[in-house]
Design a protein around this motif. Structure first.
Motif, PDB file in Angstrom:
ATOM      1  N   GLU A 129      -6.627  -4.854   8.753  1.00 23.52           N
ATOM      2  CA  GLU A 129      -5.558  -3.818   8.884  1.00 23.52           C
ATOM      3  C   GLU A 129      -5.077  -3.480  10.435  1.00 23.52           C
ATOM      4  O   GLU A 129      -5.919  -3.634  11.346  1.00 23.52           O
ATOM      5  CB  GLU A 129      -6.221  -2.329   8.557  1.00 23.52           C
ATOM      6  CG  GLU A 129      -6.467  -1.871   7.138  1.00 23.52           C
ATOM      7  CD  GLU A 129      -6.975  -0.520   6.698  1.00 23.52           C
ATOM      8  OE1 GLU A 129      -6.343  -0.032   6.126  1.00 23.52           O
ATOM      9  OE2 GLU A 129      -8.049  -0.192   7.485  1.00 23.52           O
TER      10      GLU A 129
ATOM     11  N   ASP B  13     -11.835   0.379   1.858  1.00 23.90           N
ATOM     12  CA  ASP B  13     -10.993   0.901   3.032  1.00 23.90           C
ATOM     13  C   ASP B  13     -11.681   1.204   4.290  1.00 23.90           C
ATOM     14  O   ASP B  13     -12.705   1.309   4.070  1.00 23.90           O
ATOM     15  CB  ASP B  13     -10.142   2.063   2.594  1.00 23.90           C
ATOM     16  CG  ASP B  13      -8.784   2.072   3.340  1.00 23.90           C
ATOM     17  OD1 ASP B  13      -8.345   1.107   4.160  1.00 23.90           O
ATOM     18  OD2 ASP B  13      -7.945   3.054   3.128  1.00 23.90           O
TER      19      ASP B  13
ATOM     20  N   LYS C 158     -11.173  -4.143   3.302  1.00 25.77           N
ATOM     21  CA  LYS C 158     -10.149  -3.889   4.431  1.00 25.77           C
ATOM     22  C   LYS C 158     -10.807  -3.516   5.601  1.00 25.77           C
ATOM     23  O   LYS C 158     -11.645  -2.498   5.635  1.00 25.77           O
ATOM     24  CB  LYS C 158      -9.171  -2.988   3.774  1.00 25.77           C
ATOM     25  CG  LYS C 158      -8.408  -3.330   2.613  1.00 25.77           C
ATOM     26  CD  LYS C 158      -7.323  -2.321   2.214  1.00 25.77           C
ATOM     27  CE  LYS C 158      -6.148  -2.392   3.138  1.00 25.77           C
ATOM     28  NZ  LYS C 158      -5.060  -1.397   2.873  1.00 25.77           N
TER      29      LYS C 158
ATOM     30  N   GLU D 234      -7.882   2.073  -3.387  1.00 25.45           N
ATOM     31  CA  GLU D 234      -8.809   2.034  -2.072  1.00 25.45           C
ATOM     32  C   GLU D 234      -9.901   3.292  -2.010  1.00 25.45           C
ATOM     33  O   GLU D 234      -9.139   4.403  -2.083  1.00 25.45           O
ATOM     34  CB  GLU D 234      -7.704   1.871  -0.998  1.00 25.45           C
ATOM     35  CG  GLU D 234      -6.841   0.780  -1.091  1.00 25.45           C
ATOM     36  CD  GLU D 234      -6.021   0.417   0.200  1.00 25.45           C
ATOM     37  OE1 GLU D 234      -6.111   1.321   1.135  1.00 25.45           O
ATOM     38  OE2 GLU D 234      -5.411  -0.816   0.288  1.00 25.45           O
TER      39      GLU D 234
ATOM     40  N   ASN E  71      -4.498   5.014  -2.404  1.00 28.25           N
ATOM     41  CA  ASN E  71      -5.809   5.663  -1.601  1.00 28.25           C
ATOM     42  C   ASN E  71      -6.333   6.690  -2.380  1.00 28.25           C
ATOM     43  O   ASN E  71      -5.455   7.587  -3.016  1.00 28.25           O
ATOM     44  CB  ASN E  71      -5.459   5.971  -0.231  1.00 28.25           C
ATOM     45  CG  ASN E  71      -5.118   5.095   0.539  1.00 28.25           C
ATOM     46  OD1 ASN E  71      -5.731   4.310   1.130  1.00 28.25           O
ATOM     47  ND2 ASN E  71      -3.611   4.775   0.932  1.00 28.25           N
TER      48      ASN E  71
ATOM     49  N   GLU F 247       0.891  -1.143  -0.071  1.00 27.89           N
ATOM     50  CA  GLU F 247       0.012  -0.044  -0.036  1.00 27.89           C
ATOM     51  C   GLU F 247       1.037   1.351  -0.070  1.00 27.89           C
ATOM     52  O   GLU F 247       1.829   1.457   0.866  1.00 27.89           O
ATOM     53  CB  GLU F 247      -0.865  -0.024   1.083  1.00 27.89           C
ATOM     54  CG  GLU F 247      -1.856   1.427   1.094  1.00 27.89           C
ATOM     55  CD  GLU F 247      -2.907   1.317   2.178  1.00 27.89           C
ATOM     56  OE1 GLU F 247      -2.938   0.608   3.135  1.00 27.89           O
ATOM     57  OE2 GLU F 247      -3.822   2.433   2.044  1.00 27.89           O
TER      58      GLU F 247
HETATM   59 MG    MG Z   1      -5.743   2.638   2.651  1.00 25.25          MG
END
Ligand code: MG
Ligand code: C2E
Ligand code: MG
Ligand code: MG
Length: 277
Positions: A236, A179, A200, A149, A117, A59
């Motif tokens: 996460e 996310d 996530k 994401e 992101n 990421e």
């Molecule tokens: Mg993220």
């Protein structure tokens, strides 16, 4: 009564407000020139497959090397960038840097998909999907090596546009992940409505997982929900071996967190990938 709060109380409050406003104004000024002065840097955090322990993705996480403040975390400047519209240029830079990093790790023989992101404020650009696809193609990046994401809030606001946007990415072969799942206070109906391949689970559900049976029940339910919809589920913010073992037992696919690695600068992540491959 109101008078009893005292003048000093109000003065202190006003002072703090004024200081905060000044600081925001400085940050805003500085943010304007941050791109041209090349003060942004991407860090990369590995995600691993729980069963195999293999790194399966990175990421990209944005950092700002502010000359006055040092390294600034995104939570401090992304909201400002969103408010001022600067997020669009920054987002473009982030994708460009992430795609160049992909070319590097590909050349080193240790390519894994890279996630970026996306802020919902970037969707004000009607041609965002085309721009992202164009960027991916011009970097010779396989579409499935790019993960975008998005947060639940993006799926809630602006339903029509978002649907079209995500469909365009999906048709181009680009992966979409939700996310911070579980923090959006939204209805679950959007999960079926949008083309999403990855989910996530937010860090807040993982914290104190071993001591909290109710959290375990929630996490387990989210994992099953994701799997029922054919999604790959990531947790996460894994910081302990116990959390990792619990998630493994619950059938979670992928984990990301300080237990595996902190986000690392480009050179360090390349070294990391080479060492484990
Ligand atoms: Mg993220
Ligand atoms: P996120 O996308 O949910 O990223 C995960 C955040 O959790 C990162 O914070 C990461 O450093 C942190 N983290 C990872 N593992 C652990 C752990 O084990 N424990 C703890 N306590 N934290 C962990 P970071 O890098 O500060 O980023 C914060 C948020 O800023 C991101 O949350 C994302 O929403 C946003 N962001 C970061 N980079 C970008 C970007 O390029 N564009 C946009 N629009 N937003 C970004
Ligand atoms: Mg997150
Ligand atoms: Mg977040």
């Amino acid at each position: 009564g109101a008078k009893g709060n005292g003048r000093n109380g109000y003065c202190l409050f006003d002072q703090q407000m004024a200081e905060e406003a000044r600081e925001q104004a400085s940050l805003h000024q500085e943010l304007h020139t941050a791109l041209e002065e090349e003060q942004f840097e991407l860090y990369f955090q590995p995600l691993i497959h729980l069963r195999t322990g293999m790194v399966c993705q990175l990421e990209a996480l944005l950092r700002w090397n502010n000359p006055r403040l040092g390294l600034v975390a995104p939570d401090r400047f992304i909201p400002l960038a969103e408010k001022t519209g600067l997020i669009r240029a920054i987002g473009h830079w982030v994708r460009d840097a992430a795609m160049r990093q992909y070319q590097h790790i590909e050349a080193l023989g240790c390519a894994v998909p890279i996630a970026v992101n996306l802020s919902s404020a970037e969707l004000y650009d009607d041609h965002l999907a085309e721009r992202i696809i164009e960027q991916q193609r011009s970097h010779d990046m396989p579409p499935q090596a790019l993960v975008v994401e998005v947060t639940e809030s993006l799926l809630i606001d602006n339903k029509q546009d978002t649907q079209a946007f995500l469909q365009q990415l999906q048709q181009a072969g680009i992966c979409i992940a939700i996310d911070d799942f579980g923090t959006g206070y939204s209805s679950l109906s959007y999960l079926a409505a949008f083309p999403v391949q990855k989910l996530k689970i937010d860090r807040s559900f993982v914290q104190q997982l071993q001591q909290d049976a109710r959290k375990q029940a929630l996490v387990s339910t989210m994992i099953d929900l994701g799997h029922a919809l054919d999604m790959e589920v990531t947790a996460e913010g894994i910081e302990t071996e116990q959390e990792k073992q619990l998630l493994l037992a619950q059938g979670c696919d992928i984990i990301q967190g300080y237990l595996i690695s902190h986000p690392l600068p480009a050179a360090a992540i390349e070294e990391y990938l080479l060492q484990i491959s």
